[in-house]
Design a protein around this motif. Sequence first.
Motif, mmCIF file in Angstrom:
data_model
loop_
_atom_site.group_PDB
_atom_site.id
_atom_site.type_symbol
_atom_site.label_atom_id
_atom_site.label_comp_id
_atom_site.label_asym_id
_atom_site.label_seq_id
_atom_site.Cartn_x
_atom_site.Cartn_y
_atom_site.Cartn_z
ATOM 1 N N LYS A 25 -3.808 -10.186 10.149
ATOM 2 C CA LYS A 25 -3.862 -8.770 10.506
ATOM 3 C C LYS A 25 -4.260 -8.601 11.970
ATOM 4 O O LYS A 25 -3.691 -7.781 12.690
ATOM 5 N N LEU A 58 4.584 -9.146 12.928
ATOM 6 C CA LEU A 58 4.761 -8.220 11.811
ATOM 7 C C LEU A 58 5.576 -8.864 10.692
ATOM 8 O O LEU A 58 5.263 -8.686 9.507
ATOM 9 N N ASP A 59 6.617 -9.606 11.062
ATOM 10 C CA ASP A 59 7.425 -10.303 10.057
ATOM 11 C C ASP A 59 6.589 -11.325 9.298
ATOM 12 O O ASP A 59 6.700 -11.465 8.079
ATOM 13 N N ALA A 62 4.301 -9.576 6.869
ATOM 14 C CA ALA A 62 5.045 -9.093 5.702
ATOM 15 C C ALA A 62 5.402 -10.266 4.783
ATOM 16 O O ALA A 62 5.352 -10.149 3.557
ATOM 17 N N GLN A 63 5.750 -11.378 5.380
ATOM 18 C CA GLN A 63 6.118 -12.567 4.608
ATOM 19 C C GLN A 63 4.932 -13.071 3.786
ATOM 20 O O GLN A 63 5.098 -13.535 2.664
ATOM 21 N N ASN A 65 2.516 -11.250 2.645
ATOM 22 C CA ASN A 65 2.024 -10.137 1.817
ATOM 23 C C ASN A 65 0.728 -9.519 2.323
ATOM 24 O O ASN A 65 -0.053 -8.993 1.546
ATOM 25 N N LEU A 67 1.032 -7.236 4.805
ATOM 26 C CA LEU A 67 1.631 -5.912 4.976
ATOM 27 C C LEU A 67 2.806 -5.787 4.017
ATOM 28 O O LEU A 67 3.484 -6.781 3.748
ATOM 29 N N HIS A 68 3.073 -4.583 3.569
ATOM 30 C CA HIS A 68 4.271 -4.348 2.773
ATOM 31 C C HIS A 68 5.474 -4.455 3.704
ATOM 32 O O HIS A 68 5.389 -4.097 4.883
ATOM 33 N N LYS A 69 6.589 -4.954 3.191
ATOM 34 C CA LYS A 69 7.761 -5.182 4.039
ATOM 35 C C LYS A 69 8.275 -3.894 4.670
ATOM 36 O O LYS A 69 8.723 -3.892 5.810
ATOM 37 N N ASN A 70 8.194 -2.771 3.951
ATOM 38 C CA ASN A 70 8.663 -1.508 4.513
ATOM 39 C C ASN A 70 7.733 -1.003 5.611
ATOM 40 O O ASN A 70 8.183 -0.399 6.577
ATOM 41 N N THR A 71 6.448 -1.262 5.467
ATOM 42 C CA THR A 71 5.478 -0.880 6.500
ATOM 43 C C THR A 71 5.762 -1.661 7.768
ATOM 44 O O THR A 71 5.752 -1.100 8.872
ATOM 45 N N ALA A 72 6.006 -2.953 7.617
ATOM 46 C CA ALA A 72 6.320 -3.791 8.776
ATOM 47 C C ALA A 72 7.609 -3.307 9.438
ATOM 48 O O ALA A 72 7.681 -3.216 10.669
#
Length: 89
Positions: A25, A58-59, A62-63, A65, A67-72
Amino acid sequence: MPIKKSAKKYMRVTARKTEKNRKIKGAFKSAVKYTREAIAGGDAEKAQEFLKKSIKALDKAAQKNVLHKNTAARKKSRLNKIVKAMVKK
């Protein structure tokens, strides 16, 4: 404090996961911050460079978990939009 052995183990696991998530994060938050600072400073070249780093961070978040993929995707899109508008000027 937990009494059962399994609860003690779960506390240790949670501490490890929390530390890992905090690092991930922190990485994407600082990358986004540097991108925004470059935009505010008016430095298009640095903004584009930091944008690439932000997208990568960010990727990765998201990978894993964090961050949520849509948030990223939303954060990447908004940053990209700002940088493109700045480069156009």
